[in-house]
Design a protein around this motif. Structure first.
Motif, PDB file in Angstrom:
ATOM      1  N   VAL A  16       0.969  -1.045  -0.042  1.00  0.00           N
ATOM      2  CA  VAL A  16      -0.074   0.088   0.018  1.00  0.00           C
ATOM      3  C   VAL A  16       0.892   1.138  -0.102  1.00  0.00           C
ATOM      4  N   MET A  17       1.936   1.079   0.660  1.00  0.00           N
ATOM      5  CA  MET A  17       2.859   2.397   0.826  1.00  0.00           C
ATOM      6  C   MET A  17       3.516   2.426  -0.560  1.00  0.00           C
ATOM      7  N   SER A  18       3.672   1.400  -1.236  1.00  0.00           N
ATOM      8  CA  SER A  18       4.502   1.550  -2.489  1.00  0.00           C
ATOM      9  C   SER A  18       3.589   2.404  -3.466  1.00  0.00           C
ATOM     10  N   ARG A  19       2.262   2.555  -3.134  1.00  0.00           N
ATOM     11  CA  ARG A  19       1.285   3.487  -3.964  1.00  0.00           C
ATOM     12  C   ARG A  19       1.162   4.694  -3.735  1.00  0.00           C
ATOM     13  N   GLY A  20       2.038   5.377  -2.616  1.00  0.00           N
ATOM     14  CA  GLY A  20       2.246   6.612  -2.348  1.00  0.00           C
ATOM     15  C   GLY A  20       1.545   7.147  -0.893  1.00  0.00           C
ATOM     16  N   LEU A  21       1.048   5.822  -0.151  1.00  0.00           N
ATOM     17  CA  LEU A  21       0.403   6.400   1.041  1.00  0.00           C
ATOM     18  C   LEU A  21       1.367   6.422   2.088  1.00  0.00           C
ATOM     19  N   ASN A  30       6.562   5.379   0.149  1.00  0.00           N
ATOM     20  CA  ASN A  30       5.479   6.248  -0.406  1.00  0.00           C
ATOM     21  C   ASN A  30       6.191   7.498  -1.190  1.00  0.00           C
ATOM     22  N   SER A  84       7.257   6.521  -4.526  1.00  0.00           N
ATOM     23  CA  SER A  84       6.154   6.562  -5.448  1.00  0.00           C
ATOM     24  C   SER A  84       5.771   7.864  -5.706  1.00  0.00           C
ATOM     25  N   LEU A  85       5.511   8.725  -4.674  1.00  0.00           N
ATOM     26  CA  LEU A  85       5.384  10.097  -4.979  1.00  0.00           C
ATOM     27  C   LEU A  85       6.340  10.872  -6.140  1.00  0.00           C
ATOM     28  N   ARG A 101      -1.448  12.043  -4.217  1.00  0.00           N
ATOM     29  CA  ARG A 101      -0.545  12.970  -5.254  1.00  0.00           C
ATOM     30  C   ARG A 101      -1.312  14.166  -5.411  1.00  0.00           C
TER      31      ARG A 101
END
Lengths: 470, 253
Positions: free
Chosen positions: A423-428, B77, B80-81, B110
């Motif tokens: 989940v973190m790897s998606r930006g959270l 994260n 990712s960003l 984002r």
């Protein structure tokens, strides 16, 4: 027998205690004895049978031992002499918003009650300290003949209905805390739904503990006459204060033939509250009772919503969630007592433990002899957020009938490093990811809630995750 | 001068006491597709997870430079960003969270502080990506990877890539375990991602996917080191000979 009014309200004489029908400003002393019970009943000008009931209940409370399954130091730490058993914060009780005192309004504003009232609520019973301060019923409900008031008013105005049903589901002798409640109860909700009436909008009450060392002992009685439906919602929050507080409610539901009651609770008591609640329903022939029960707050909660399926074809459901973080123990569960043939029950329990918190599922499924065709399904899922946290399951099955299907399934899982990483790897962030995972775990519960409660619960989880990560 | 998106310098990675990556140097330019091939256990997946910042792996030497700065200290994260995406070989399930809700959260992460993501815009993005991958709209209401088949999981990874539009997409064996039709759809997804703005690192065991997605460069990873590099023809050669000749060659050195 009667105690002079001057003794009851000695400090607050100037507020006009002598007006028989007006409100009093009254602060009880700490501790519990027959004198306090007498004062409470006197204050409320109750009928003799209720006064006798209270005194009898107090004797039972004194005689009863603590619940045997709960011999833990947290419960033993309750000092019954250090608690106020009756208080009221407001001198007033109003049916319109304008009449509600300012400071109380501010608190309710933060809880969003006025909007909720406007949007879809049939009535609001807001309990502030031990007394109801705001209470409204929409006209269409009144037109349908639905009675919805605080319990004190219910007793005053509909004594016959109350007397017929009160304490018939949960007698004082059921357990130590139901005895205590029976002796000192104040407030809570009284609902009576006439036969065949379908209450389309959820009836709602907010409860709130506000004074230090104050006990709340509300008493709720809901009677659904044959073929009727009602959904009642209570949400609880409590402000911060330092010493322990006791909350011990008794909730009785009676679903008569073909009636349907749904009772939704979200309790978010502050983490010093003992929340020891007895909730039980009677489901008559083809009746349907649902407990939707969310436990987020409190120091210790002991609560096992029950359905006694006493009529053929009755259905009972409990859907509960529990969240325990540091210093919390949620000892929750459910009881289904099948006392008639072809009755069905479903128990779904989901718990999350974090930061050393502890959750327990304690459940009973009992099928009496001769109750053929019973079906029961129990499912318990526990999620552990870290190795310090704990979850236990204590299921009990007592089946004395043939041709019965009873299923039990329990899982314990951990928030995995891989899942969090994904989940973190998606930006959270870690907090956002954890919040999402926990909210997802609770989703089967949340989707049963009205929108505003679902939003509030998701927000509570987010706040909890923020508080305990990093 | 080529615009270098990713620069891996003398990278060494350990899990516990076990050194899995033993000195990798790799550069990926903007607008290119690189294929990283290798036998099982060569360290391919480890490299992909290290690029995304998995906490289990310790970088003991070297550096990873993404768009001019080291990312070793960045949380997953943050990476990712910054525009890095990993299509997982084994994606996790997130029960209770629908695909649509999951994607909304990733996009909201984002949009912090800028103009909010409107529901209409979000729906457009999601539907567009789903149709490119021939994903049934019903799937968007299902819980993320919960009860998904292997092929469905891979497609969902591609969906996320197309919605998030990462600058650097690392695809870890996204082609494995797929039948020919599914493979073709995945390849279409990769081609949709391919653009002069983006770079793709395609990690694979087999040459098969490269019939559909033509790489600009092929690297062969064996025992934690890149042992051979070349153009697309290298992949064909490997398909014919397998990895054995390279492994033997290494043993004799």
């Amino acid at each position: 027998m009667a105690i002079k009014e001057t003794q009851l309200v000695d400090q607050d004489y100037r507020y006009g205690f002598h007006d028989q029908t007006a409100s009093y400003s009254f602060k009880s002393r700490k501790g519990i004895d027959h004198e306090i019970v007498e004062q409470i009943s006197q204050m409320k000008q109750e009928p003799q049978w209720m006064r006798d009931f209270r005194h009898k209940s107090l004797d039972i409370f004194f005689a009863k031992a603590m619940p045997a399954w709960a011999k833990n130091e947290v419960l033993e730490a309750i000092n019954f002499d250090d608690i106020y058993y009756y208080m009221r914060a407001s001198d007033r009780e109003g049916k319109t918003w304008e009449e509600v005192p300012e400071d109380i309004k501010r608190t309710f504003d933060r809880l969003g009650i006025p909007e909720a009232d406007r949007k879809f609520l049939g009535g609001v019973t807001a309990q502030y300290d031990s007394e109801v301060v705001y209470h409204s019923i929409r006209k269409d409900l009144e037109a349908q003949g639905v009675l919805f008031s605080d319990m004190d008013t219910g007793l005053r105005e509909h004594e016959d209905i109350v007397r017929e049903h009160f304490a018939t589901v949960i007698p004082p002798a059921d357990n130590k805390f139901s005895a205590l409640n029976s002796a000192v109860w104040s407030g809570g909700s009284f609902i009576w739904v006439p036969p065949g009436v379908h209450v389309a909008i959820p009836l709602q009450a907010y409860f709130r503990i506000n004074a230090e060392n104050m006990g709340q002992f509300e008493r709720t009685l809901i009677i659904a006459e044959p073929g009727s439906f009602v959904h009642y919602i209570e949400g609880c929050t409590a402000p911060t204060y330092s010493s322990n507080s006791l909350h011990s409610a008794v909730v009785e539901l009676i679903a008569k033939e073909g009636a349907h009651i749904r009772y939704t609770t979200i309790q978010n008591w502050y983490k010093n509250v003992y929340n020891l609640v007895t909730k039980r329903a009677l489901a008559h022939k083809n009746a349907h009772v649902e407990w939707v029960d969310g436990n987020i707050g409190s120091k210790l909660t002991m609560k096992y919503p029950s359905v006694y399926l006493v009529g053929e074809g009755a259905r009972g459901e409990v859907l509960s969630i529990a969240y325990a973080s540091e210093g919390q123990h949620q000892d929750a569960g459910a009881k289904m007592v099948h006392a008639a043939p072809n009755t069905t029950s479903i128990i779904t329990s989901k718990s999350v433990s974090k930061g050393g918190g502890r959750t327990s599922y304690r459940g009973l499924v009992k099928v009496y002899e001769g109750c053929e065709g019973v079906k029961s399904n129990v499912r318990c899922d526990a999620l552990l957020m870290d190795p310090e946290s704990r979850s236990d399951t204590y299921p009990t099955m007592e089946v004395d009938a043939k041709d019965v299907r009873v299923e039990h399934e329990a899982t314990v899982s951990k928030v995995g490093e891989e899942q969090l990483f994904y989940v973190m790897s998606r930006g959270l962030t870690e907090v956002e990811a954890t919040t999402m995972i926990v909210n997802g775990f609770f989703e089967p519960f949340v989707k049963e809630l009205p929108m505003e409660y679902a939003v509030e619960l998701n927000r509570l989880i987010a706040l909890e995750m923020e508080g305990s990560v990093g | 001068m080529p615009d270098i998106i990713l620069q891996i310098k003398d990278l060494h990675v350990k899990v516990g006491d076990n050194e899995i990556i033993r000195g990798i140097d790799l550069e990926i330019e903007r607008g290119t597709v690189h294929a990283l091939m290798g036998p099982n256990g060569s360290g391919k997946s480890t490299l992909s997870l290290v690029l995304m910042g998995h906490p289990k792996y310790a970088v003991t030497r070297g550096d990873i430079i993404y768009q001019g700065r080291s990312i070793l200290e960045m949380a997953p994260n943050e990476r990712s960003l910054a525009g890095i995406f990993l299509a997982f070989q084994y994606p996790s399930a997130v029960p209770g969270v629908s695909v649509a809700n999951f994607m909304r959260n990733t996009l909201m992460a984002r949009h912090k502080g800028d103009a909010p993501l409107t529901p209409a815009k979000f729906k457009g993005l999601l539907d567009n990506a789903a149709s490119k991958l021939q994903i049934d709209p019903k799937v968007l209401g299902r819980y993320v990877n919960d009860g998904f088949s292997g092929g469905e999981k891979k497609r969902l990874e591609m969906l996320q890539m197309l919605v998030l539009q990462p600058t650097l997409a690392v695809l870890d064996e996204t082609d494995s375990g797929l039948d020919i039709d599914a493979l073709r759809i995945i390849a279409q997804g990769i081609e949709a991602q391919r653009s002069p703005e983006h770079a793709i690192l395609l990690i694979t065991h087999y040459q098969r996917i490269l019939n559909y997605v033509k790489p600009d460069k092929v690297h062969v990873l064996v025992k934690g080191r890149i042992v051979k590099e070349g153009g697309p023809e290298l992949a064909h050669e490997l398909e014919r000979t397998g990895y054995d000749p390279i492994i033997k060659e290494l043993a004799t050195v």
